[in-house]
Design a protein around this motif. Structure first.
Motif, mmCIF file in Angstrom:
data_model
loop_
_atom_site.group_PDB
_atom_site.id
_atom_site.type_symbol
_atom_site.label_atom_id
_atom_site.label_comp_id
_atom_site.label_asym_id
_atom_site.label_seq_id
_atom_site.Cartn_x
_atom_site.Cartn_y
_atom_site.Cartn_z
ATOM 1 N N ASN A 65 0.947 -4.222 6.868
ATOM 2 C CA ASN A 65 1.913 -5.078 6.332
ATOM 3 C C ASN A 65 3.235 -4.643 6.555
ATOM 4 O O ASN A 65 3.845 -4.211 5.532
ATOM 5 N N CYS A 69 3.375 -6.827 12.036
ATOM 6 C CA CYS A 69 2.663 -7.620 11.655
ATOM 7 C C CYS A 69 3.496 -9.196 11.434
ATOM 8 O O CYS A 69 3.347 -10.156 12.152
ATOM 9 N N THR A 85 -3.943 -13.764 10.417
ATOM 10 C CA THR A 85 -3.838 -12.446 10.044
ATOM 11 C C THR A 85 -4.852 -11.653 9.078
ATOM 12 O O THR A 85 -5.218 -12.278 8.436
ATOM 13 N N ASN A 87 -5.944 -8.524 6.814
ATOM 14 C CA ASN A 87 -5.635 -7.337 5.926
ATOM 15 C C ASN A 87 -6.124 -6.153 6.495
ATOM 16 O O ASN A 87 -7.114 -5.961 7.012
ATOM 17 N N PRO A 213 0.448 -8.960 0.866
ATOM 18 C CA PRO A 213 -0.103 -9.012 1.967
ATOM 19 C C PRO A 213 0.483 -10.363 2.735
ATOM 20 O O PRO A 213 0.353 -11.181 2.225
ATOM 21 N N LEU A 214 0.705 -10.156 4.137
ATOM 22 C CA LEU A 214 1.090 -11.500 4.939
ATOM 23 C C LEU A 214 -0.418 -12.232 5.208
ATOM 24 O O LEU A 214 -0.221 -13.230 5.686
ATOM 25 N N ARG A 237 4.991 -2.268 2.430
ATOM 26 C CA ARG A 237 3.296 -2.332 2.804
ATOM 27 C C ARG A 237 2.566 -2.467 1.658
ATOM 28 O O ARG A 237 1.491 -3.271 1.724
#
Lengths: 523, 84
Positions: A65, A69, A85, A87, A213-214, A237
């Protein structure tokens, strides 16, 4: 450039045209201006085109993250592709499932994740794997992304996507155990983004902070919100080392803080030992799980100048409801009303409106509703119902709500068996499948039990096959080898028999009634 | 058991759910390896506090103190030296 963006990547191109030298992203040791973000994204788009990526092709981003990313998302969009995306905690089998399910053309990753993607890539000969690497040795067949970028021009490649094209597949846990790819178009994401930025009022002077997270809507929207406003995102992150995170928040004087109840619980615990103060924050948001009302006074101490905005949403539409800070004090238990430009409906099992004040299933109407689950027409039909206009669909959420006389909504209960732990959606079936991978398991049932830090703690009830040896450690290990950390059961209870309903079916309700006390006592 | 052996065993049993020593090198970053996350680091902190009767301050919750077996061992030794 159009005044109204049609494609998601235009929000980046607009920001870079307006103020190329303003800082867009701070993450780890990296500090990137809008120009640097756009340059990297354009180079990546060119490198992807050189790999054959065309309009509509899926590109899986399996990275920490961090800034790579975040920026890679725009690289994929700039080549006309669909970003997926994943994880960085994801294990081999699930990554393989997503790559196959999405029909990914390219995987973008980082060297320290090679132990996960290496063996997967070997099974998928048609997949191109590009991995950032300086001096690191890469597995056979994996191409060096940094070298590809160095040779690529800094202009976006030609592409012909339109606003109705897919921009993202966001994989989310399903009740059946296999993750489903939620299809979002450029239009649905741009719409929800503008709606969010309208009610949160972001400007280019904001410095948004996120350790989310993204790969899930709440985290992804922090990055898009920042770029849309021409603001700056401070991306961490994770929240693993809070002292480091807090220092970063102070150093960057962040103005917006987005998080989930588990993190807020941790901050409140720290504050009780030694006061935590973040006076620069003007806006605090909560989503992904309901914020306990008793947290609010403590959070106002920690963020003395911040308004708290409670939000509610799901991957299938990113965001459904919000309660603005002024009303949060009056109605701390409500999640507020529909986000701007959308409607929320409370319907019964036959999809008829419930009487005022009655509990109903929440349905979402608006341009932010997903197009469905990728390659899953049956599962799509379970949640997308015909809307008021021909060809329109409304989204059935998994939750029961009621509405007060002023139109504000209150969460009542979930309408499915999904567990919410640390703000993450956890599928009991997915964990049960991992446990069943052990041959000694006869039966396994996973359920959530209330937990002050996690919201719900994942709990597994397992019966071994007669005569077989089975340990709690074996079960946790089987899970940790296959599942993200947050899905690994916190409690495992080995029992000789699981209770059943009169029809002979295993029942989570009966199991919890019989055994939940045992777990609570053992904690 | 040495500090290193004790901490190794704890991390292997509780985060990797194994007794296979080769599953983790002493210098491996827990974070980069996906071995622990935010609640995991709190568990490790509580473990070393209880086992070695030390107090970990919030500002010491940093990767240089906690993010590998080597870092944890060095941190515990420093804390014990200060306490002694």
């Amino acid at each position: 450039m159009n005044a109204i963006p049609r494609l998601l990547q235009e929000i980046l191109l607009t920001a870079v045209a307006r103020h190329p030298e303003r800082t867009a992203l701070v993450a780890g040791d990296a500090r990137l201006s809008y120009r640097e973000v756009a340059d990297y994204a354009c180079r990546l788009a060119q490198a992807l085109r050189a790999c054959g990526v065309e309009r509509g092709d899926r590109v899986v981003i399996f990275m920490d993250n961090g800034w790579r990313c975040a920026v890679s998302i725009f690289g994929v969009l700039l080549v006309g592709g669909v970003f997926v995306t994943v994880n960085a905690q994801t294990k081999r089998d699930k990554l393989a499932f997503i790559l196959r399910d999405a029909g990914a053309r390219v995987l973008l990753s980082e060297p320290h994740l090679a132990r996960v993607f290496g063996p997967v890539a070997e099974q998928l000969p048609a997949l191109r794997v590009l991995c950032t690497a300086d001096a690191e040795a890469l597995p056979a067949g994996v191409e060096n992304l940094n070298e590809a970028l160095a040779e690529a021009p800094v202009t976006p490649p030609p592409q012909s996507a339109i606003t109705l094209d897919l921009a993202a597949l966001l994989y989310t846990s399903g009740t059946t155990g296999e993750p489903k790819g939620v299809m979002h178009t450029h239009q649905s994401l741009l719409f929800v983004l503008d709606s969010i930025n309208e009610y949160l009022g972001f400007s280019q002077d904001d410095r948004l902070f996120s350790a989310l997270p993204l790969n899930f809507g709440y985290g992804l929207s922090q990055w898009f919100s920042a770029v849309r406003a021409g603001a700056m995102l401070v991306l961490e992150r994770s929240f693993t080392y809070p002292a480091q995170v807090f220092k970063r928040m102070h150093d960057e004087a962040v103005t917006s803080f987005a998080s989930v109840p588990t993190i807020y619980a941790m901050m409140l615990a720290q504050d009780a030992k030694q006061p935590l103060r973040f006076p620069s924050v003007r806006l605090l948001t909560n989503a992904a799980a309901a914020l306990p009302v008793e947290f609010i006074p403590g959070l106002q101490r920690i963020f003395p100048n911040a308004g708290l905005c409670k939000m509610y949403g799901q991957t299938e539409c990113i965001r459904s409801a919000y309660l603005e800070p002024a009303r949060a004090k009056v109605k701390p238990e409500s999640v507020g009303c529909a986000i701007p430009g959308t409607k929320l409906l409370l319907l019964d099992e036959n999809r008829r409106p419930v009487a005022p004040g009655e509990v109903g299933i929440l349905y979402v109407r608006g341009p932010h509703v997903m197009r469905g689950y990728w390659n899953q027409p049956e599962k799509t039909a379970e949640v997308l119902a015909p809307g008021p206009l021909p060809g329109e669909f409304i989204l059935k959420s998994g939750d029961l709500f009621r509405q007060d006389a002023e139109g504000d909504f209150y969460f009542v209960a979930r309408n499915d068996e999904i567990i919410k732990s640390r703000g993450e959606k956890v599928s009991p079936a997915e964990i049960e499948n991992a446990i069943y991978s052990l041959p000694s398991v006869r039966e396994a049932v996973v359920a959530g039990i209330p937990d002050s830090l996690l919201g719900e703690a994942v709990c597994a009830f397992v019966t071994p096959r007669e005569g077989d040896k089975l340990s709690v450690q074996q079960i946790k290990r089987a899970c940790s080898e296959r599942l993200e950390n947050y899905m690994v059961p916190k409690h495992v209870l080995l029992v000789s028999e699981l209770p059943r309903t009169e029809n002979g079916k295993l029942s989570r309700k009966l199991i919890l009634e019989r055994y939940a006390a045992l777990i609570t006592e053992s904690v | 058991m040495s500090i290193k052996q004790t901490i190794r065993r704890y991390v292997l049993e509780n985060f990797l759910f194994t007794d296979d020593d080769s599953a983790l090198q002493d210098g491996d970053s827990f974070l980069a390896g996906g071995i622990i996350d935010s609640t995991g680091v709190l568990e490790i902190m509580l473990f070393i506090e209880e086992t070695y009767d030390i107090k970990v301050e919030d500002e010491e919750m940093l990767p240089e103190n906690l993010d590998s077996i080597d870092n944890l061992v060095a941190f515990v030794q420093r804390k014990q030296a200060v306490a002694a």
